[in-house]
Motif scaffolding. Sequence first.
Motif, PDB file in Angstrom:
ATOM      1  N   UNK A 151      37.880  42.561  56.543  1.00 17.72           N
ATOM      2  CA  UNK A 151      37.852  41.365  55.703  1.00 17.72           C
ATOM      3  C   UNK A 151      36.849  41.516  54.553  1.00 17.72           C
ATOM      4  N   UNK A 152      35.670  42.024  54.842  1.00 18.09           N
ATOM      5  CA  UNK A 152      34.669  42.104  53.783  1.00 18.09           C
ATOM      6  C   UNK A 152      34.998  43.198  52.768  1.00 18.09           C
ATOM      7  N   UNK A 153      35.544  44.309  53.234  1.00 19.11           N
ATOM      8  CA  UNK A 153      35.970  45.354  52.290  1.00 19.11           C
ATOM      9  C   UNK A 153      37.109  44.850  51.408  1.00 19.11           C
ATOM     10  N   UNK A 154      38.038  44.120  51.989  1.00 21.59           N
ATOM     11  CA  UNK A 154      39.118  43.518  51.197  1.00 21.59           C
ATOM     12  C   UNK A 154      38.532  42.542  50.178  1.00 21.59           C
ATOM     13  N   UNK A 155      37.553  41.748  50.584  1.00 18.48           N
ATOM     14  CA  UNK A 155      36.936  40.783  49.675  1.00 18.48           C
ATOM     15  C   UNK A 155      36.240  41.491  48.508  1.00 18.48           C
ATOM     16  N   UNK A 156      35.522  42.568  48.792  1.00 21.31           N
ATOM     17  CA  UNK A 156      34.852  43.318  47.727  1.00 21.31           C
ATOM     18  C   UNK A 156      35.865  43.947  46.775  1.00 21.31           C
ATOM     19  N   UNK A 157      36.897  44.559  47.344  1.00 18.50           N
ATOM     20  CA  UNK A 157      37.930  45.186  46.521  1.00 18.50           C
ATOM     21  C   UNK A 157      38.640  44.151  45.659  1.00 18.50           C
ATOM     22  N   UNK A 158      39.013  43.039  46.264  1.00 20.18           N
ATOM     23  CA  UNK A 158      39.715  41.983  45.540  1.00 20.18           C
ATOM     24  C   UNK A 158      38.833  41.391  44.441  1.00 20.18           C
ATOM     25  N   UNK A 159      37.560  41.198  44.734  1.00 22.69           N
ATOM     26  CA  UNK A 159      36.640  40.664  43.739  1.00 22.69           C
ATOM     27  C   UNK A 159      36.537  41.592  42.544  1.00 22.69           C
ATOM     28  N   UNK A 160      36.361  42.875  42.812  1.00 18.65           N
ATOM     29  CA  UNK A 160      36.276  43.839  41.717  1.00 18.65           C
ATOM     30  C   UNK A 160      37.595  43.910  40.947  1.00 18.65           C
ATOM     31  N   UNK A 161      38.700  43.874  41.667  1.00 15.52           N
ATOM     32  CA  UNK A 161      40.017  43.907  41.026  1.00 15.52           C
ATOM     33  C   UNK A 161      40.204  42.709  40.089  1.00 15.52           C
ATOM     34  N   UNK A 162      39.900  41.524  40.575  1.00 11.52           N
ATOM     35  CA  UNK A 162      40.050  40.323  39.757  1.00 11.52           C
ATOM     36  C   UNK A 162      39.139  40.350  38.533  1.00 11.52           C
ATOM     37  N   UNK A 163      37.896  40.745  38.727  1.00 11.18           N
ATOM     38  CA  UNK A 163      36.975  40.829  37.595  1.00 11.18           C
ATOM     39  C   UNK A 163      37.439  41.875  36.587  1.00 11.18           C
ATOM     40  N   UNK A 164      37.969  42.985  37.072  1.00 12.34           N
ATOM     41  CA  UNK A 164      38.445  44.053  36.182  1.00 12.34           C
ATOM     42  C   UNK A 164      39.690  43.634  35.410  1.00 12.34           C
ATOM     43  N   UNK A 165      40.592  42.935  36.069  1.00 11.36           N
ATOM     44  CA  UNK A 165      41.813  42.487  35.408  1.00 11.36           C
ATOM     45  C   UNK A 165      41.483  41.603  34.204  1.00 11.36           C
ATOM     46  N   UNK A 166      40.455  40.789  34.338  1.00 14.83           N
ATOM     47  CA  UNK A 166      40.060  39.908  33.248  1.00 14.83           C
ATOM     48  C   UNK A 166      39.014  40.525  32.317  1.00 14.83           C
ATOM     49  N   UNK A 167      38.700  41.785  32.502  1.00 14.92           N
ATOM     50  CA  UNK A 167      37.805  42.500  31.594  1.00 14.92           C
ATOM     51  C   UNK A 167      36.348  42.120  31.684  1.00 14.92           C
ATOM     52  N   UNK A 168      35.933  41.575  32.792  1.00 15.70           N
ATOM     53  CA  UNK A 168      34.545  41.142  32.934  1.00 15.70           C
ATOM     54  C   UNK A 168      33.565  42.314  32.910  1.00 15.70           C
ATOM     55  N   UNK A 169      33.854  43.451  33.563  1.00 12.75           N
ATOM     56  CA  UNK A 169      32.893  44.563  33.483  1.00 12.75           C
ATOM     57  C   UNK A 169      32.633  45.025  32.046  1.00 12.75           C
ATOM     58  N   UNK A 170      33.640  44.967  31.188  1.00 12.03           N
ATOM     59  CA  UNK A 170      33.445  45.345  29.794  1.00 12.03           C
ATOM     60  C   UNK A 170      32.612  44.303  29.044  1.00 12.03           C
ATOM     61  N   UNK A 171      32.728  43.055  29.469  1.00 12.54           N
ATOM     62  CA  UNK A 171      31.973  41.990  28.805  1.00 12.54           C
ATOM     63  C   UNK A 171      30.489  42.073  29.135  1.00 12.54           C
TER      64      UNK A 171
END
Length: 156
Positions: free
Chosen positions: A105-125
């Motif tokens: 569950x926690x690994x899925x949560x971390x992966x999903x969080x990073x995926x969602x942030x990446x899809x919206x370009x937050x790491x680049x911001x």
Amino acid sequence: MTKLDQIARDTQILRERLVEKEPGHFGMRRIVSAFFGALFFGFTFVLKGLLFEVGLNLSNANLLLLILTAWIILSAEIYFVGYARVLDKTKRPFGQFWAKRIITYYCIALFTSFLLLSVYGVPEMVQNTWLTFKLVIAVSFPAAVGAALADLLGKY
């Protein structure tokens, strides 16, 4: 095995799954269910402006507290929603039942969080790995709760 034995065994399996709702083994279907739960809960938080304000200003103690709180809530969900329904606890010890689920569950949560942030370009911001990590931890808290809820409540 006779037909009567097969029918008796099938009836027992149906009773366990439909009436007693004893947790089955943890497989790919449960993982996919948890992923969609994490995606649903995480998505509701990713685009919130307050998340950026709060997430970017989290201290190390806050990050540790978020992770610890997520693990405590996950453990409570795993025990009270899932493990409480296990009939033969000697064959299925809590430690094994808990470890498979909480890590997944926690690994899925971390992966999903990073995926969602990446899809919206937050790491680049934010352009900083540490700040991205802070935001991933901030989003992983509701995503972890969603992962466990979708799997455990959806099944039982």
